[in-house]
Design a protein around this motif. Structure first.
Motif, PDB file in Angstrom:
ATOM      1  N   LEU A 151      29.696  46.900  44.846  1.00 28.76           N
ATOM      2  CA  LEU A 151      30.982  46.677  45.130  1.00 28.76           C
ATOM      3  C   LEU A 151      32.046  47.752  44.715  1.00 28.76           C
ATOM      4  CD1 LEU A 151      30.893  43.028  43.660  1.00 28.76           C
ATOM      5  CD2 LEU A 151      31.310  43.718  45.951  1.00 28.76           C
ATOM      6  N   GLN A 152      31.613  48.516  43.704  1.00 27.68           N
ATOM      7  CA  GLN A 152      32.354  49.560  43.226  1.00 27.68           C
ATOM      8  C   GLN A 152      32.349  50.673  44.106  1.00 27.68           C
ATOM      9  OE1 GLN A 152      32.818  51.873  38.995  1.00 27.68           O
ATOM     10  NE2 GLN A 152      30.713  52.332  40.169  1.00 27.68           N
ATOM     11  N   THR A 158      36.267  48.674  39.801  1.00 28.51           N
ATOM     12  CA  THR A 158      35.944  49.654  39.035  1.00 28.51           C
ATOM     13  C   THR A 158      34.960  49.548  37.680  1.00 28.51           C
ATOM     14  OG1 THR A 158      37.633  51.063  40.157  1.00 28.51           O
ATOM     15  CG2 THR A 158      36.410  52.039  38.264  1.00 28.51           C
ATOM     16  N   LEU A 159      33.870  49.894  37.412  1.00 33.88           N
ATOM     17  CA  LEU A 159      33.174  49.574  36.309  1.00 33.88           C
ATOM     18  C   LEU A 159      33.629  50.704  35.087  1.00 33.88           C
ATOM     19  CD1 LEU A 159      29.707  48.996  37.916  1.00 33.88           C
ATOM     20  CD2 LEU A 159      31.587  47.272  36.903  1.00 33.88           C
ATOM     21  N   LYS A 170      31.418  42.075  32.231  1.00 31.93           N
ATOM     22  CA  LYS A 170      31.961  42.378  31.127  1.00 31.93           C
ATOM     23  C   LYS A 170      32.519  44.103  31.274  1.00 31.93           C
ATOM     24  CE  LYS A 170      30.245  39.011  28.115  1.00 31.93           C
ATOM     25  NZ  LYS A 170      29.386  38.683  26.788  1.00 31.93           N
ATOM     26  N   ASP A 171      31.748  44.708  32.182  1.00 37.13           N
ATOM     27  CA  ASP A 171      31.994  46.127  32.177  1.00 37.13           C
ATOM     28  C   ASP A 171      32.836  46.619  33.398  1.00 37.13           C
ATOM     29  OD1 ASP A 171      30.138  47.433  30.361  1.00 37.13           O
ATOM     30  OD2 ASP A 171      28.548  46.261  31.623  1.00 37.13           O
ATOM     31  N   ILE A 172      33.455  45.420  33.944  1.00 37.42           N
ATOM     32  CA  ILE A 172      34.633  45.735  34.984  1.00 37.42           C
ATOM     33  C   ILE A 172      35.890  46.378  34.509  1.00 37.42           C
ATOM     34  CG2 ILE A 172      35.954  44.612  36.974  1.00 37.42           C
ATOM     35  CD1 ILE A 172      33.721  42.822  37.446  1.00 37.42           C
ATOM     36  N   LYS A 173      36.391  47.485  34.679  1.00 33.88           N
ATOM     37  CA  LYS A 173      37.429  48.329  34.053  1.00 33.88           C
ATOM     38  C   LYS A 173      38.476  47.848  34.957  1.00 33.88           C
ATOM     39  CE  LYS A 173      38.672  52.873  32.937  1.00 33.88           C
ATOM     40  NZ  LYS A 173      38.530  54.429  32.811  1.00 33.88           N
ATOM     41  N   LYS A 177      42.480  42.888  42.453  1.00 33.09           N
ATOM     42  CA  LYS A 177      42.714  41.804  43.223  1.00 33.09           C
ATOM     43  C   LYS A 177      42.047  40.571  42.529  1.00 33.09           C
ATOM     44  CE  LYS A 177      43.097  43.677  47.888  1.00 33.09           C
ATOM     45  NZ  LYS A 177      42.554  43.527  49.374  1.00 33.09           N
ATOM     46  N   ASN A 178      41.878  40.723  41.463  1.00 29.94           N
ATOM     47  CA  ASN A 178      41.480  39.860  40.551  1.00 29.94           C
ATOM     48  C   ASN A 178      40.140  38.895  41.086  1.00 29.94           C
ATOM     49  OD1 ASN A 178      43.388  40.001  38.250  1.00 29.94           O
ATOM     50  ND2 ASN A 178      45.024  39.294  39.772  1.00 29.94           N
ATOM     51  N   ILE A 179      39.326  39.583  41.675  1.00 32.72           N
ATOM     52  CA  ILE A 179      38.258  38.863  42.280  1.00 32.72           C
ATOM     53  C   ILE A 179      37.353  38.147  41.070  1.00 32.72           C
ATOM     54  CG2 ILE A 179      36.135  39.608  43.636  1.00 32.72           C
ATOM     55  CD1 ILE A 179      38.630  40.005  45.284  1.00 32.72           C
ATOM     56  N   GLN A 180      37.088  37.110  41.628  1.00 29.86           N
ATOM     57  CA  GLN A 180      36.237  36.289  40.601  1.00 29.86           C
ATOM     58  C   GLN A 180      34.684  36.508  41.038  1.00 29.86           C
ATOM     59  OE1 GLN A 180      37.612  34.362  38.129  1.00 29.86           O
ATOM     60  NE2 GLN A 180      39.458  35.405  38.932  1.00 29.86           N
TER      61      GLN A 180
END
Length: 302
Positions: A151-152, A158-159, A170-173, A177-180
């Protein structure tokens, strides 16, 4: 009566010679070597193993394949000794499993690579992503990281630096688009495709869901990428059994030209035969030599 005697004599002669017919191939009764029991995922692993049965049969081996629908039991039954090997996982998953479960399982040979892909759910292209949309990914440690990295690579998130193969949500920096991210057991991901924008799937589960990597994936890992080496699907055995005659015969059969042709002709790019490069082989030999040298040095120091 004469015919009956002839059949009796012929059968006795055949038994005396020690041959039996198997799929049109004469196999020496003395050459029967035993049964190889393998635990596998249904697609493509068990299918590939079925194709390998005649190859092994010619060499005197009976291949017994049992299908499992999860990623835990196949390792436990090999650890317990109930099965000789399993065929369903890649090296990062194996390493993580050994660490978490305290098992003693090792890689006996790389067989194929399955490109990880992003597949359509309610949306057809990543350009259609809207604020708050949901993407489903596998929840086990290594496969979730793989999904997030894909996805990145395609600009969705972005991780954090260094997240790598241990990345979690938890590593999503950055998530513009506030993807769930919906985390599900790997076998369940494809089943929610009508409820989420996209699903990110392992190759075998994409096949089971009826997806074609070449035709249906919005994006997937390149077959010549580093991921192919990292995520090659392997034959796994309990430590100490990797050099057994049965395991070597199994790996050789699965790496044969017949099986490579079957994979290429059957899976439309969703499964790719793994070819170890000369550099990789040399590196493996050097690592083995270094390990041996370290062991010898330690013994000399005692």
């Amino acid at each position: 009566m004469k015919n009956r005697k002839f059949v009796t004599v012929s059968l006795a002669a055949a038994l005396a010679i020690g041959t039996i017919a198997a799929n049109g191939v004469l196999v020496s009764a003395d050459a029967k070597k035993g049964t190889i029991k393998v635990a596998a995922s249904a697609t493509p692993h068990a299918e590939i193993l079925e194709e390998a049965k005649p190859i092994l049969e010619k060499e005197g081996w009976d291949l017994e394949v049992t299908v499992f629908d999860d990623y835990v039991q196949p390792n436990l039954v090999v650890e317990s000794g109930d099965f000789d090997a399993n065929y369903f996982q890649h090296i990062p998953y194996l390493d993580n499993f050994n660490e978490e479960q305290g098992t003693h399982l090792v890689n006996a040979g790389g067989i194929h690579y399955e490109p990880f892909g992003i597949y359509p759910g309610t949306k057809k292209t990543l350009d259609e992503l809207e604020d708050g949309d949901t993407i489903a990914v596998p929840n086990d440690t290594t496969n979730e990281a793989r999904a997030l990295l894909l996805l990145q690579d395609n600009g969705v998130i972005t991780l954090k630096d260094g997240a790598g193969l241990e990345a979690t949500v938890k590593d999503i920096k950055e998530n513009p688009k506030n993807i769930q991210i919906e985390e599900l057991e790997a076998a369940q991901v494809s089943r929610v495709k009508d409820e989420v924008a996209f699903v990110v799937l392992n190759g075998n589960y994409a096949l089971q869901a009826g997806y074609s990597v070449s035709k249906d994936s919005i994006a997937h890992e390149a077959s010549d990428s580093e991921a192919a080496k990292t995520y090659v699907n392997i034959i796994v055995v309990k430590e100490g059994n990797e050099d057994s005659e049965a395991v070597k015969a199994l790996v050789d059969a699965l790496k044969s030209d017949e099986i490579k042709d079957y994979i290429n002709e059957t899976y439309d790019g969703a499964v790719v035969p793994f070819e170890e490069s000369t550099d990789d082989a040399d590196a493996a030999k050097e690592e083995t030599a270094d390990d041996t040298a370290d062991t010898d040095a330690a013994e000399d120091a005692e």
